[in-house]
Design an enzyme around this catalytic site. Sequence first.
Site, mmCIF file in Angstrom:
data_model
loop_
_atom_site.group_PDB
_atom_site.id
_atom_site.type_symbol
_atom_site.label_atom_id
_atom_site.label_comp_id
_atom_site.label_asym_id
_atom_site.label_seq_id
_atom_site.Cartn_x
_atom_site.Cartn_y
_atom_site.Cartn_z
ATOM 1 N N ASP A 159 35.986 5.186 22.547
ATOM 2 C CA ASP A 159 36.763 6.196 21.840
ATOM 3 C C ASP A 159 37.993 6.387 22.717
ATOM 4 O OD1 ASP A 159 38.002 8.614 21.115
ATOM 5 O OD2 ASP A 159 36.161 9.303 20.174
ATOM 6 N N HIS A 160 39.143 5.871 22.256
ATOM 7 C CA HIS A 160 40.288 5.829 23.174
ATOM 8 C C HIS A 160 40.758 7.222 23.582
ATOM 9 C CE1 HIS A 160 42.686 6.333 19.487
ATOM 10 N NE2 HIS A 160 43.680 6.706 20.251
ATOM 11 N N HIS B 190 37.037 11.376 17.500
ATOM 12 C CA HIS B 190 38.024 11.986 18.391
ATOM 13 C C HIS B 190 37.935 13.515 18.426
ATOM 14 C CE1 HIS B 190 39.509 7.994 18.321
ATOM 15 N NE2 HIS B 190 40.290 8.088 17.266
HETATM 16 C C1 BG6 Z 1 42.582 5.899 15.589
HETATM 17 C C2 BG6 Z 1 42.576 6.105 14.103
HETATM 18 O O1 BG6 Z 1 41.282 5.925 16.091
HETATM 19 O O2 BG6 Z 1 43.340 6.928 16.209
HETATM 20 C C3 BG6 Z 1 43.997 6.131 13.558
HETATM 21 O O3 BG6 Z 1 41.857 5.041 13.470
HETATM 22 C C4 BG6 Z 1 44.833 7.142 14.314
HETATM 23 O O4 BG6 Z 1 44.002 6.411 12.158
HETATM 24 C C5 BG6 Z 1 44.703 6.961 15.816
HETATM 25 O O5 BG6 Z 1 46.183 6.981 13.913
HETATM 26 C C6 BG6 Z 1 45.376 8.103 16.572
HETATM 27 O O6 BG6 Z 1 45.405 7.794 17.927
HETATM 28 P P1 BG6 Z 1 46.512 8.407 18.867
HETATM 29 O O7 BG6 Z 1 46.138 7.975 20.238
HETATM 30 O O8 BG6 Z 1 47.823 7.844 18.394
HETATM 31 O O9 BG6 Z 1 46.459 9.886 18.657
#
Ligand code: BG6
Length: 513
Positions: free
Chosen positions: A201-202, A264
């Site tokens: 989960d980044h 997230h």
């Molecule tokens: C991803 C989703 O996990 O996270 C995307 O699949 C979303 O839809 C993205 O745009 C958002 O990541 P960040 O780091 O740009 O907030």
Amino acid sequence: MAGERSARVLQVSDGGLTPGAPADPCVMVIFGATGDLASTELLPSLFELYCKRLLPEPFAVVGFARREWSSEHFRQVARQAIEEECAWEPEAWNDFARRLSYVQGDATGPPEEGYADLKAGVEAAAADFGIPDNVFFHLAMPPSTFGAIAQRLAESGLAASEDGWRRLVIEKPFGVDLASALELDRQLRLSFREDQIYRIDHFLGKETVQNMLVFRFANPAFEPIWNRNYIDHVQITVAEQIGIGTRAAFYEKTGVVRDMVQNHLLQLLCMAAIEPPVNFDGSSLRDETVKILEAVNCKPVDVEREAVRGQYGPGDAGSGPALGYREEEGVDPGSTTPTFTAIRLGLDNWRWAGVPFYLRTGKRLARKLTEVAIQFKPTPHVMFARAESDTAPNVLAFQLQPEEGIVQRFIAKQPGPDLTLSDVTMDFRYADAFGVERPPRAYAWLLLDVMQGDQTLFARADWINEAWRTVDPIVERWENEPPGDFPNYPAGSWGPAAAEDLMRRDGRAWRNG
Ligand code: BG6
């Protein structure tokens, strides 16, 4: 062999963070090496790590995908992606590029075909660079293929090692509901143990998410007030200005709750609400985050009253006119897929009983804003009754985007003879405090953790299951009862009016600042 280790110790030095535990020399295999994730995140992250001298030595990457590319072509594409995404360092590129090779094959085809070539490719890379038998497989592939790939890795002998380790990195969504998540896990566990599976989960790689824990548990000043006695409510916003881009096929099936909330936003909630873990390591931290979701799940969400859905119509996306969701390429013109949601959750535990957590996320909103805002209760007695004031309650906001930092809003006296009160802020910004203009990309830290065998910042199977338990009733209800009012917010706004009502009903308001 793979196993949970105590987490890396991060030390602040020269304004930068250096990991305490060394990463093991290894080969990384990227499944789906010709796809978007490889070029926008994985290869740039590896290059950033390489330039910071954080990659293990020796190290190599084997790209694996169906397209008939040569290793040379893979390097050219990687170079282009890296030049677009990273600060380009030409002198680092040549040595980094040597480590990239490519094997053509069908990841879900018969193991005796592509997988035999893949095995040969991994062995060749290991031999060329003198790498011990440590390999991790990063599946940048549709989740529906994970089970089959795990099985083929096992059948072709790639999933086991006598004297090294094997790890499997998978990308969300982990299933589409609780039942499918359990089934996916069952399939993976036929070939890999839980301590070999890294569910990425980044958001957990973002500096501020980790800093929420440091803020709470390394600074004794805040913990005593971190509870229902002092906190009025918590707001978690992940607002995006972008639409769905070229991901219609994925998004139509997924929708905002599965795409953003199940992972997230619930991770952010856990970081705000977690009890102090015994250690900052995989077991302690993940044990505590599961307990938070169990507390959320004590009372299922009342979907009718506590959850709002939305879908964007045409509007102004900031940089000019934007299409509505239903007009986007690849989207069904009558689509009922939600692109926005606002949800009120409660936690049934000692610390948080009665404190609402409001979650909100959507595409094509007014601006990019990701934050966790803790709003404190008003003072019990207003002694400045005669003062002129137009003030709001104290807020502590952990900001992840557009800039990473922490902001505390409090009330101060304006200079002058009158007692006039106003809101002021104290700001902590990474860029100012540590001279880091752009913190390293989240993926870089997480890939490094995989190489270090540190699962602290990766979701465990039980957490994933609890997260599905939280969102399943919402998704199920909405899929069974199509909305009558979509699209219900214009691109470039803050979402449907019902999201404002959700707060207003409780005498509160969203922070859009
Ligand atoms: C991803 C989703 O996990 O996270 C995307 O699949 C979303 O839809 C993205 O745009 C958002 O990541 P960040 O780091 O740009 O907030």
